[in-house]
Design a protein around this motif. Structure first.
Motif, PDB file in Angstrom:
ATOM      1  N   LEU A 174       9.493  11.037   1.732  1.00 32.34           N
ATOM      2  CA  LEU A 174       9.131  10.243   0.550  1.00 32.34           C
ATOM      3  C   LEU A 174       7.776  10.674  -0.011  1.00 32.34           C
ATOM      4  O   LEU A 174       7.597  10.740  -1.230  1.00 32.34           O
ATOM      5  N   THR A 175       6.842  10.962   0.868  1.00 32.77           N
ATOM      6  CA  THR A 175       5.522  11.411   0.422  1.00 32.77           C
ATOM      7  C   THR A 175       5.641  12.737  -0.315  1.00 32.77           C
ATOM      8  O   THR A 175       5.092  12.897  -1.416  1.00 32.77           O
ATOM      9  N   ALA A 176       6.349  13.685   0.280  1.00 31.61           N
ATOM     10  CA  ALA A 176       6.522  14.989  -0.359  1.00 31.61           C
ATOM     11  C   ALA A 176       7.275  14.844  -1.685  1.00 31.61           C
ATOM     12  O   ALA A 176       6.907  15.465  -2.687  1.00 31.61           O
ATOM     13  N   LEU A 214      -0.652   8.245   4.545  1.00 34.46           N
ATOM     14  CA  LEU A 214      -1.254   7.091   5.241  1.00 34.46           C
ATOM     15  C   LEU A 214      -1.049   5.795   4.456  1.00 34.46           C
ATOM     16  O   LEU A 214      -0.847   4.733   5.050  1.00 34.46           O
ATOM     17  N   ILE A 215      -1.086   5.869   3.132  1.00 35.01           N
ATOM     18  CA  ILE A 215      -0.815   4.679   2.316  1.00 35.01           C
ATOM     19  C   ILE A 215       0.632   4.239   2.502  1.00 35.01           C
ATOM     20  O   ILE A 215       0.920   3.058   2.728  1.00 35.01           O
ATOM     21  N   PHE A 216       1.568   5.184   2.419  1.00 32.12           N
ATOM     22  CA  PHE A 216       2.980   4.854   2.612  1.00 32.12           C
ATOM     23  C   PHE A 216       3.225   4.306   4.016  1.00 32.12           C
ATOM     24  O   PHE A 216       3.940   3.325   4.200  1.00 32.12           O
ATOM     25  N   LEU A 217       2.597   4.931   5.028  1.00 33.56           N
ATOM     26  CA  LEU A 217       2.758   4.459   6.408  1.00 33.56           C
ATOM     27  C   LEU A 217       2.164   3.065   6.577  1.00 33.56           C
ATOM     28  O   LEU A 217       2.762   2.198   7.216  1.00 33.56           O
ATOM     29  N   SER A 222       9.330  -1.654  -0.058  1.00 32.23           N
ATOM     30  CA  SER A 222       7.902  -1.730  -0.392  1.00 32.23           C
ATOM     31  C   SER A 222       7.328  -0.353  -0.668  1.00 32.23           C
ATOM     32  O   SER A 222       6.533  -0.168  -1.598  1.00 32.23           O
ATOM     33  N   VAL A 223       7.718   0.618   0.140  1.00 39.94           N
ATOM     34  CA  VAL A 223       7.229   1.985  -0.059  1.00 39.94           C
ATOM     35  C   VAL A 223       7.794   2.572  -1.349  1.00 39.94           C
ATOM     36  O   VAL A 223       7.090   3.250  -2.096  1.00 39.94           O
ATOM     37  N   LEU A 282      -3.562   0.154   7.688  1.00 36.08           N
ATOM     38  CA  LEU A 282      -3.273   0.264   9.127  1.00 36.08           C
ATOM     39  C   LEU A 282      -4.167  -0.672   9.937  1.00 36.08           C
ATOM     40  O   LEU A 282      -3.731  -1.239  10.942  1.00 36.08           O
ATOM     41  N   PHE A 283      -5.410  -0.855   9.498  1.00 41.67           N
ATOM     42  CA  PHE A 283      -6.301  -1.822  10.145  1.00 41.67           C
ATOM     43  C   PHE A 283      -5.737  -3.230  10.051  1.00 41.67           C
ATOM     44  O   PHE A 283      -5.666  -3.963  11.038  1.00 41.67           O
ATOM     45  N   LEU A 284      -5.322  -3.616   8.847  1.00 39.77           N
ATOM     46  CA  LEU A 284      -4.780  -4.963   8.640  1.00 39.77           C
ATOM     47  C   LEU A 284      -3.527  -5.190   9.474  1.00 39.77           C
ATOM     48  O   LEU A 284      -3.363  -6.245  10.087  1.00 39.77           O
ATOM     49  N   ASN A 285      -2.652  -4.199   9.532  1.00 34.97           N
ATOM     50  CA  ASN A 285      -1.442  -4.317  10.335  1.00 34.97           C
ATOM     51  C   ASN A 285      -1.776  -4.468  11.811  1.00 34.97           C
ATOM     52  O   ASN A 285      -1.200  -5.311  12.502  1.00 34.97           O
ATOM     53  N   SER A 286      -2.705  -3.662  12.316  1.00 35.77           N
ATOM     54  CA  SER A 286      -3.101  -3.753  13.727  1.00 35.77           C
ATOM     55  C   SER A 286      -3.737  -5.104  14.031  1.00 35.77           C
ATOM     56  O   SER A 286      -3.515  -5.669  15.097  1.00 35.77           O
TER      57      SER A 286
END
Length: 172
Positions: free
Chosen positions: A16-18, A94-97, A116-117, A150-154
């Protein structure tokens, strides 16, 4: 090879990113790039912008973004465009992840997470302002946005060590 759904989802996010970059393109020296590129150019060639401390001094001292770009510039034999593109790909991935992981945490649904992605796959202009949902060029906030997600998810999953690690990377 792709039996594990997490690995399969990881590969889907890479595709998806590519695909997103292939569809919308990557622009160098576009929009906010003009704010940090002079600092990078001065790091590459110290004779540039002698005595000009006002325009980009904060970009050289408050973040390591210019240092990362300079390292990639030297790694890729001095080709600026080739050195910036991998960093743009990583930032967008990283944004998509981050969005995918946060959606999994909040909705407990892989379908909702991919939905969402997919909302960010195409750069959509917000309210006809010319501001897109995602940047078409590499800017420091793209790297920090993915890490902040990723911080918020963790943090929501109570993985305090990972959340601390991601937060310290965001603040660099």
């Amino acid at each position: 090879f792709l039996n594990n759904w997490r690995l399969r989802d990881f590969v889907y996010l890479l595709v998806l990113t590519a695909g997103s970059i292939f569809y919308s393109g990557y622009f160098v020296a576009y929009a906010d790039d003009q704010l940090y590129l002079p600092a990078l150019f001065q790091k590459i060639d110290p004779s540039l912008y002698q005595g000009d401390y006002i325009s980009f001094e904060p970009l050289k001292t408050l973040t390591i973004f210019t240092d990362i770009e300079y390292f990639l510039y030297r790694l890729f034999s001095g080709n600026l465009i080739v050195s910036l593109f991998p960093l743009y790909f990583i930032a967008k991935f990283l944004i998509f992840l981050g969005i995918y992981q946060l959606s999994i945490t909040l909705f407990q649904s892989r379908l909702a997470a991919f939905g969402s992605v997919l909302t960010l796959f195409l750069p959509i202009s917000l309210g006809r302002t010319g501001i897109n949902t995602l940047e078409l060029s590499l800017v420091p906030r793209m790297l920090s946005l993915g890490l902040a997600l990723l911080f918020l998810n963790s943090l929501l999953r109570h993985h305090l060590v990972f959340s601390s690690l991601f937060l310290s990377l965001v603040l660099l």
